[in-house]
Design a protein around this motif. Structure first.
Motif, short mmCIF file in Angstrom:
data_model
loop_
_atom_site.label_atom_id
_atom_site.label_comp_id
_atom_site.label_asym_id
_atom_site.label_seq_id
_atom_site.Cartn_x
_atom_site.Cartn_y
_atom_site.Cartn_z
N LEU A 158 0.95 -1.13 0.12
CA LEU A 158 0.19 -0.11 -0.01
C LEU A 158 1.10 1.12 -0.06
O LEU A 158 0.57 2.26 -0.71
N VAL A 159 1.92 1.18 0.76
CA VAL A 159 2.76 2.40 0.79
C VAL A 159 3.30 2.84 -0.52
O VAL A 159 3.33 4.14 -0.79
N ARG A 160 3.51 1.77 -1.39
CA ARG A 160 4.34 2.21 -2.76
C ARG A 160 3.30 2.53 -3.65
O ARG A 160 3.36 3.04 -4.70
N SER A 161 2.03 2.04 -3.34
CA SER A 161 0.82 2.22 -4.51
C SER A 161 0.13 3.44 -4.49
O SER A 161 -0.44 3.88 -5.27
N ILE A 162 0.41 4.51 -3.27
CA ILE A 162 -0.27 5.63 -3.40
C ILE A 162 0.58 6.71 -3.87
O ILE A 162 1.72 6.87 -3.16
N GLU A 190 1.32 7.42 8.31
CA GLU A 190 2.54 6.46 8.14
C GLU A 190 2.07 5.12 9.01
O GLU A 190 2.29 4.01 8.62
N ARG A 191 1.87 5.21 10.33
CA ARG A 191 1.54 4.22 11.15
C ARG A 191 0.10 3.42 10.65
O ARG A 191 0.37 2.31 10.75
N THR A 192 -0.77 4.35 10.24
CA THR A 192 -1.91 3.58 10.12
C THR A 192 -1.78 2.68 8.61
O THR A 192 -2.29 1.76 8.63
N ILE A 193 -0.88 3.53 7.72
CA ILE A 193 -0.70 2.70 6.38
C ILE A 193 0.18 1.30 6.76
O ILE A 193 -0.26 0.29 6.03
N ARG A 194 0.88 1.63 7.46
CA ARG A 194 1.79 0.22 8.02
C ARG A 194 0.90 -0.78 8.37
O ARG A 194 1.03 -2.05 8.25
N SER A 195 -0.05 -0.33 9.56
CA SER A 195 -0.99 -1.57 10.09
C SER A 195 -1.90 -1.94 8.95
O SER A 195 -1.91 -3.15 9.14
N ILE A 196 -2.29 -1.06 8.18
CA ILE A 196 -3.06 -1.95 7.00
C ILE A 196 -2.50 -2.88 6.35
O ILE A 196 -3.02 -3.67 5.84
N ASP A 197 -1.09 -2.32 5.76
CA ASP A 197 -0.45 -3.40 5.18
C ASP A 197 -0.14 -4.50 5.79
O ASP A 197 -0.03 -5.74 5.17
N ALA A 198 -0.22 -4.62 7.27
CA ALA A 198 0.17 -5.75 7.84
C ALA A 198 -1.09 -6.54 8.25
O ALA A 198 -1.11 -7.67 8.82
N ALA A 199 -2.31 -6.10 7.62
CA ALA A 199 -3.54 -6.42 8.13
C ALA A 199 -3.65 -7.87 7.28
O ALA A 199 -3.18 -8.01 6.43
N GLN A 200 -4.58 -8.83 8.07
CA GLN A 200 -4.73 -10.13 7.38
C GLN A 200 -5.61 -10.25 6.33
O GLN A 200 -6.18 -11.41 6.02
N GLY A 201 -6.28 -9.02 5.91
CA GLY A 201 -7.39 -9.15 4.98
C GLY A 201 -8.15 -8.05 4.91
O GLY A 201 -7.88 -7.03 5.81
N GLU A 222 -11.28 -7.29 5.63
CA GLU A 222 -12.08 -6.81 6.99
C GLU A 222 -11.17 -6.31 7.92
O GLU A 222 -11.52 -5.43 8.74
N ALA A 223 -9.86 -6.94 8.24
CA ALA A 223 -9.02 -6.46 9.33
C ALA A 223 -8.69 -4.89 8.77
O ALA A 223 -8.58 -4.11 9.57
N ALA A 224 -8.24 -4.51 7.54
CA ALA A 224 -7.94 -3.37 7.27
C ALA A 224 -9.25 -2.47 7.38
O ALA A 224 -8.76 -1.05 7.95
N ALA A 240 -11.52 7.55 -2.40
CA ALA A 240 -10.11 7.11 -2.97
C ALA A 240 -9.47 6.42 -2.14
O ALA A 240 -8.64 5.34 -2.47
N PHE A 241 -9.51 6.89 -0.94
CA PHE A 241 -8.69 5.91 0.28
C PHE A 241 -8.95 4.53 0.28
O PHE A 241 -8.45 3.61 0.25
N GLN A 242 -10.40 4.35 0.27
CA GLN A 242 -11.07 2.97 0.23
C GLN A 242 -10.57 2.20 -0.94
O GLN A 242 -10.37 0.89 -0.85
N ASP A 243 -10.58 2.68 -2.02
CA ASP A 243 -10.07 2.25 -3.40
C ASP A 243 -8.86 1.60 -3.40
O ASP A 243 -8.39 0.58 -3.62
#
Length: 74
Positions: A1-5, A26-37, A39-41, A64-67
């Motif tokens: 996600l970090v590199r795709s935005i 940055e913290r939120t994007i890292r957490s989303i990247d680490a999510a297991q799917g 629903e978790a994101a 846009a963020f959700q996309d």
């Protein structure tokens, strides 16, 4: 996600969804990247973005963020 935005979207998201707090973004994007799917994101988005905003976000920025998140978790 970090590199795709793209940079312009990153700054838009920081301004509109994170109260201009780049660290929170940055913290939120890292957490989303680490999510297991997706629903978790989505749970991270609710707790780290939506619940911390003083007013509902504009529909265009939230869409846009959700996309971006949905592309990360097809």
């Amino acid at each position: 996600l970090v590199r795709s935005i793209p940079t312009n979207e990153k700054f838009w998201f920081i301004a509109e969804l994170f109260g201009k707090d780049a660290g929170a973004y940055e913290r939120t994007i890292r957490s989303i990247d680490a999510a297991q799917g997706l629903e978790a994101a989505q749970a991270i988005v609710r707790s780290e973005v939506l619940e911390k905003l003083s007013k509902p976000p504009a529909e265009d920025v939230m869409t846009a963020f959700q996309d971006r998140i949905q592309r990360r978790f097809p």
